[in-house]
Design a protein around this motif. Sequence first.
Motif, PDB file in Angstrom:
ATOM      1  N   GLU A   1       0.806  -1.224   0.052  1.00  0.00           N
ATOM      2  CA  GLU A   1      -0.076  -0.070  -0.014  1.00  0.00           C
ATOM      3  C   GLU A   1       0.674   1.247   0.060  1.00  0.00           C
ATOM      4  O   GLU A   1       0.290   2.376  -0.417  1.00  0.00           O
ATOM      5  N   GLU A   2       2.081   1.293   0.584  1.00  0.00           N
ATOM      6  CA  GLU A   2       3.068   2.287   0.615  1.00  0.00           C
ATOM      7  C   GLU A   2       3.603   2.713  -0.962  1.00  0.00           C
ATOM      8  O   GLU A   2       4.485   3.355  -1.096  1.00  0.00           O
TER       9      GLU A   2
ATOM     10  N   ARG B   1      -0.943   9.570  -1.201  1.00  0.00           N
ATOM     11  CA  ARG B   1      -0.523   8.823  -0.059  1.00  0.00           C
ATOM     12  C   ARG B   1      -1.036   9.979   1.094  1.00  0.00           C
ATOM     13  O   ARG B   1      -1.320   9.514   2.205  1.00  0.00           O
TER      14      ARG B   1
ATOM     15  N   HIS C   1      -3.887   8.895   3.538  1.00  0.00           N
ATOM     16  CA  HIS C   1      -3.521   8.987   5.114  1.00  0.00           C
ATOM     17  C   HIS C   1      -4.548   9.804   5.924  1.00  0.00           C
ATOM     18  O   HIS C   1      -5.004   9.326   7.066  1.00  0.00           O
ATOM     19  N   CYS C   2      -4.353  10.987   5.616  1.00  0.00           N
ATOM     20  CA  CYS C   2      -5.121  12.223   6.434  1.00  0.00           C
ATOM     21  C   CYS C   2      -6.624  11.904   6.513  1.00  0.00           C
ATOM     22  O   CYS C   2      -7.180  12.340   7.365  1.00  0.00           O
TER      23      CYS C   2
ATOM     24  N   CYS D   1      -7.174   9.117   9.091  1.00  0.00           N
ATOM     25  CA  CYS D   1      -6.212   9.343  10.351  1.00  0.00           C
ATOM     26  C   CYS D   1      -7.179  10.153  11.163  1.00  0.00           C
ATOM     27  O   CYS D   1      -7.304  11.442  11.115  1.00  0.00           O
TER      28      CYS D   1
ATOM     29  N   CYS E   1      -5.057  13.502  12.290  1.00  0.00           N
ATOM     30  CA  CYS E   1      -5.055  14.301  11.246  1.00  0.00           C
ATOM     31  C   CYS E   1      -6.262  15.303  11.200  1.00  0.00           C
ATOM     32  O   CYS E   1      -6.100  16.036  10.721  1.00  0.00           O
TER      33      CYS E   1
ATOM     34  N   ARG F   1       0.178  14.851  14.649  1.00  0.00           N
ATOM     35  CA  ARG F   1       0.125  14.831  13.011  1.00  0.00           C
ATOM     36  C   ARG F   1       1.437  14.314  12.594  1.00  0.00           C
ATOM     37  O   ARG F   1       1.829  14.791  11.428  1.00  0.00           O
TER      38      ARG F   1
ATOM     39  N   THR G   1       2.741  11.299  11.250  1.00  0.00           N
ATOM     40  CA  THR G   1       2.544  10.949   9.928  1.00  0.00           C
ATOM     41  C   THR G   1       2.396  11.847   8.877  1.00  0.00           C
ATOM     42  O   THR G   1       2.744  12.181   7.755  1.00  0.00           O
ATOM     43  N   GLY G   2       1.072  12.672   9.021  1.00  0.00           N
ATOM     44  CA  GLY G   2       0.453  13.575   8.299  1.00  0.00           C
ATOM     45  C   GLY G   2       1.465  14.699   7.703  1.00  0.00           C
ATOM     46  O   GLY G   2       1.766  14.855   6.638  1.00  0.00           O
TER      47      GLY G   2
ATOM     48  N   LEU H   1       4.018  13.205   5.737  1.00  0.00           N
ATOM     49  CA  LEU H   1       3.592  12.969   4.330  1.00  0.00           C
ATOM     50  C   LEU H   1       3.314  14.243   3.330  1.00  0.00           C
ATOM     51  O   LEU H   1       3.655  14.278   2.131  1.00  0.00           O
TER      52      LEU H   1
END
Length: 178
Positions: free
Chosen positions: A65-66, A131, A135-136, A139, A142, A155, A157-158, A161
């Motif tokens: 998925e990444e 991506r 994600h956001c 999440c 986020c 946030r 990871t957000g 990204l």
Amino acid sequence: MTVPPVSKAAPPLDLETMRASADRLLANNAEVPSPEKLETLTLQLHGHLMLAVPEVESAVLALSEESVARVCALFCVGEARLQLSAQPGRSLSARVAHAQRLARSVRRLCGHYENEDHQCPNAPERAAYLRMLLHCSGCRDCRIVDDNGEAVGSRVTGDRLYEEYRQARRSRVLGSGL
């Protein structure tokens, strides 16, 4: 006595034929075909996409998925579906433009089908953006905001990204000389 089911595995896509059809409209020296030939070519490209979309989609869903290639391929599959549902205009130039969009989708899907690591032009920027959105949107951290609309969640990871998207966009702009 039970008979085992017959395998209905689809034959591999004929990439050479598909690309040749697309090149008839997209080659540098391509001439505008007659209205009758254009209609035949448009139907042919439409058929190629109808075969390629499920094949490419099922192949790339096996990727991580990444994976940038997965995100790019799924974007191209979605774009091809939009082209398949689009109606060409009435004028010859509008019908040529529609057929050329189908041809570009055919070329992109051929690239994804042939090479699982294929990335279309601008794919790093597009993939980073997708991506970040994927994600956001899912999440909880986020999406938490205060009364002023400012993000208050963690946030990490957000933000990472978003920075990847910013860098991919910056690389494209700098690479194009803009």
